[in-house]
Structure formats: structure tokens, C-alpha cells
Motif scaffolding. Sequence first.
Motif, short mmCIF file in Angstrom:
data_model
loop_
_atom_site.label_atom_id
_atom_site.label_comp_id
_atom_site.label_asym_id
_atom_site.label_seq_id
_atom_site.Cartn_x
_atom_site.Cartn_y
_atom_site.Cartn_z
N MET A 1 0.84 -1.16 0.00
CA MET A 1 0.00 0.00 0.00
C MET A 1 0.89 1.22 0.00
SD MET A 1 -2.82 2.01 1.11
CE MET A 1 -2.46 2.55 2.70
N ILE A 2 0.68 2.11 -0.95
CA ILE A 2 1.51 3.30 -1.09
C ILE A 2 0.93 4.49 -0.32
CG2 ILE A 2 2.53 4.93 -2.73
CD1 ILE A 2 3.59 2.06 -2.94
N SER A 3 -0.37 4.75 -0.50
CA SER A 3 -0.98 5.88 0.20
C SER A 3 -2.48 5.73 0.27
CB SER A 3 -0.61 7.20 -0.49
OG SER A 3 -1.18 7.24 -1.79
N GLN A 4 -3.09 6.51 1.17
CA GLN A 4 -4.55 6.52 1.35
C GLN A 4 -4.95 7.93 1.74
OE1 GLN A 4 -6.00 3.88 4.42
NE2 GLN A 4 -8.13 4.33 3.97
N THR A 5 -6.00 8.46 1.09
CA THR A 5 -6.51 9.77 1.45
C THR A 5 -7.47 9.65 2.63
OG1 THR A 5 -8.42 9.65 -0.04
CG2 THR A 5 -6.35 10.56 -0.95
N GLU A 6 -7.79 10.76 3.24
CA GLU A 6 -8.81 10.79 4.29
C GLU A 6 -10.17 10.53 3.65
OE1 GLU A 6 -8.50 11.13 7.62
OE2 GLU A 6 -6.34 11.05 7.29
N ALA A 7 -11.04 9.87 4.38
CA ALA A 7 -12.39 9.60 3.88
C ALA A 7 -13.22 10.88 3.90
CB ALA A 7 -13.06 8.52 4.72
N VAL A 8 -14.03 11.05 2.87
CA VAL A 8 -15.00 12.13 2.80
C VAL A 8 -16.36 11.49 2.52
CG1 VAL A 8 -13.35 13.87 2.01
CG2 VAL A 8 -14.59 12.52 0.34
N TYR A 9 -17.41 12.21 2.79
CA TYR A 9 -18.75 11.70 2.52
C TYR A 9 -19.28 12.34 1.25
CZ TYR A 9 -18.84 9.24 6.91
OH TYR A 9 -18.56 8.37 7.92
N VAL A 10 -19.81 11.49 0.36
CA VAL A 10 -20.38 11.96 -0.90
C VAL A 10 -21.84 11.55 -0.96
CG1 VAL A 10 -18.18 11.88 -2.13
CG2 VAL A 10 -19.62 9.86 -2.10
N THR A 11 -22.60 12.25 -1.78
CA THR A 11 -24.01 11.94 -1.96
C THR A 11 -24.15 10.65 -2.74
OG1 THR A 11 -24.50 14.29 -1.98
CG2 THR A 11 -26.19 12.83 -2.86
N GLY B 1 -28.29 8.42 2.25
CA GLY B 1 -27.97 9.36 1.19
C GLY B 1 -26.52 9.81 1.16
N GLN B 2 -25.69 9.28 2.08
CA GLN B 2 -24.28 9.63 2.15
C GLN B 2 -23.45 8.35 2.12
OE1 GLN B 2 -22.75 12.98 3.08
NE2 GLN B 2 -24.62 13.53 2.00
N LEU B 3 -22.28 8.42 1.49
CA LEU B 3 -21.40 7.26 1.38
C LEU B 3 -19.96 7.72 1.60
CD1 LEU B 3 -21.30 4.21 0.53
CD2 LEU B 3 -20.87 5.02 -1.79
N ALA B 4 -19.24 7.01 2.46
CA ALA B 4 -17.82 7.33 2.69
C ALA B 4 -17.01 6.92 1.47
CB ALA B 4 -17.32 6.61 3.94
N LYS B 5 -16.00 7.75 1.14
CA LYS B 5 -15.17 7.49 -0.04
C LYS B 5 -13.76 7.97 0.23
CE LYS B 5 -14.94 8.89 -4.90
NZ LYS B 5 -15.65 9.65 -5.96
N CYS B 6 -12.78 7.15 -0.15
CA CYS B 6 -11.38 7.58 -0.10
C CYS B 6 -10.65 6.96 -1.29
CB CYS B 6 -10.71 7.22 1.22
SG CYS B 6 -10.30 5.47 1.41
N TYR B 7 -9.42 7.38 -1.48
CA TYR B 7 -8.61 6.86 -2.57
C TYR B 7 -7.39 6.15 -2.02
CZ TYR B 7 -11.47 9.83 -5.51
OH TYR B 7 -12.54 10.41 -6.14
N LEU B 8 -7.04 5.03 -2.67
CA LEU B 8 -5.85 4.25 -2.33
C LEU B 8 -4.93 4.24 -3.54
CD1 LEU B 8 -7.35 0.98 -0.81
CD2 LEU B 8 -6.47 2.94 0.43
N ARG B 9 -3.65 4.25 -3.27
CA ARG B 9 -2.65 4.00 -4.32
C ARG B 9 -1.99 2.69 -3.97
NH1 ARG B 9 2.29 7.73 -4.79
NH2 ARG B 9 3.62 6.31 -5.92
N LEU B 10 -2.18 1.70 -4.83
CA LEU B 10 -1.66 0.36 -4.59
C LEU B 10 -0.60 0.02 -5.64
CD1 LEU B 10 -5.04 -1.51 -3.99
CD2 LEU B 10 -3.49 -0.58 -2.29
N ARG B 11 0.42 -0.72 -5.22
CA ARG B 11 1.47 -1.18 -6.14
C ARG B 11 1.55 -2.69 -6.09
NH1 ARG B 11 6.65 1.06 -4.37
NH2 ARG B 11 6.00 2.95 -5.42
N GLU B 12 1.72 -3.31 -7.26
CA GLU B 12 1.89 -4.76 -7.32
C GLU B 12 3.17 -5.16 -6.61
OE1 GLU B 12 1.73 -5.96 -11.41
OE2 GLU B 12 -0.41 -5.58 -11.56
#
Length: 84
Positions: free
Chosen positions: A1-11, A18-29
Motif C-alpha cells: 500500500m503506497i498511500s490513502q486519502t482521508e475519507a469524505v462523505y459523498v451523496t 444518502g451519504q457514502l464514505a469514499k477515499c482513494y488508495l494508491r496500490l502497487r503490485e
Amino acid sequence: MISQTEAVYVTSKKSENGQLAKCYLRLRELGGDYEDEYQCTLLGNNALCKYAVGKVVAASMRFTTHEANGAYYQDIVVTDIVEL
């Protein structure tokens, strides 16, 4: 695992409240610094979990494409992830 952003809530129409947690991951093989990397979206309760940078994880990913204004985009969503 390279990095992970903080979770935010999106519609989301698919979510109960009506709200869903979302974050981004950067993964390397596995294999080193020059292996392929993926910028992925993590949704729901999994997005609220923190994964340690530098740790090995196993992830199931769903690859999809969509069209917007004549351009095509690829989405990668992590559907399941575990730290090994």
C-alpha cells in the motif's frame, strides 16, 4: 500500500442515509518500486478503515469504464481489501 486519502462523505442514491464514505488508495503490485500502480476508490465502511502505508494488502478490484462528454474514463473500485 503506497498511500490513502482521508475519507469524505459523498451523496449516494444507493446509500440508506444518502451519504457514502469514499477515499482513494494508491496500490502497487508486489515486486518492487517499478511495478504497476493503481489509483483506486474505496467506498462505504471500508473507506473508514486505515491501512498502513508500506504494508502488504490483498485487494479485489473492479475495473469499469464510463463515458462523459465524448471522453472515456476508467474507474477502479476496491471491493474487498485485507492487510496481510
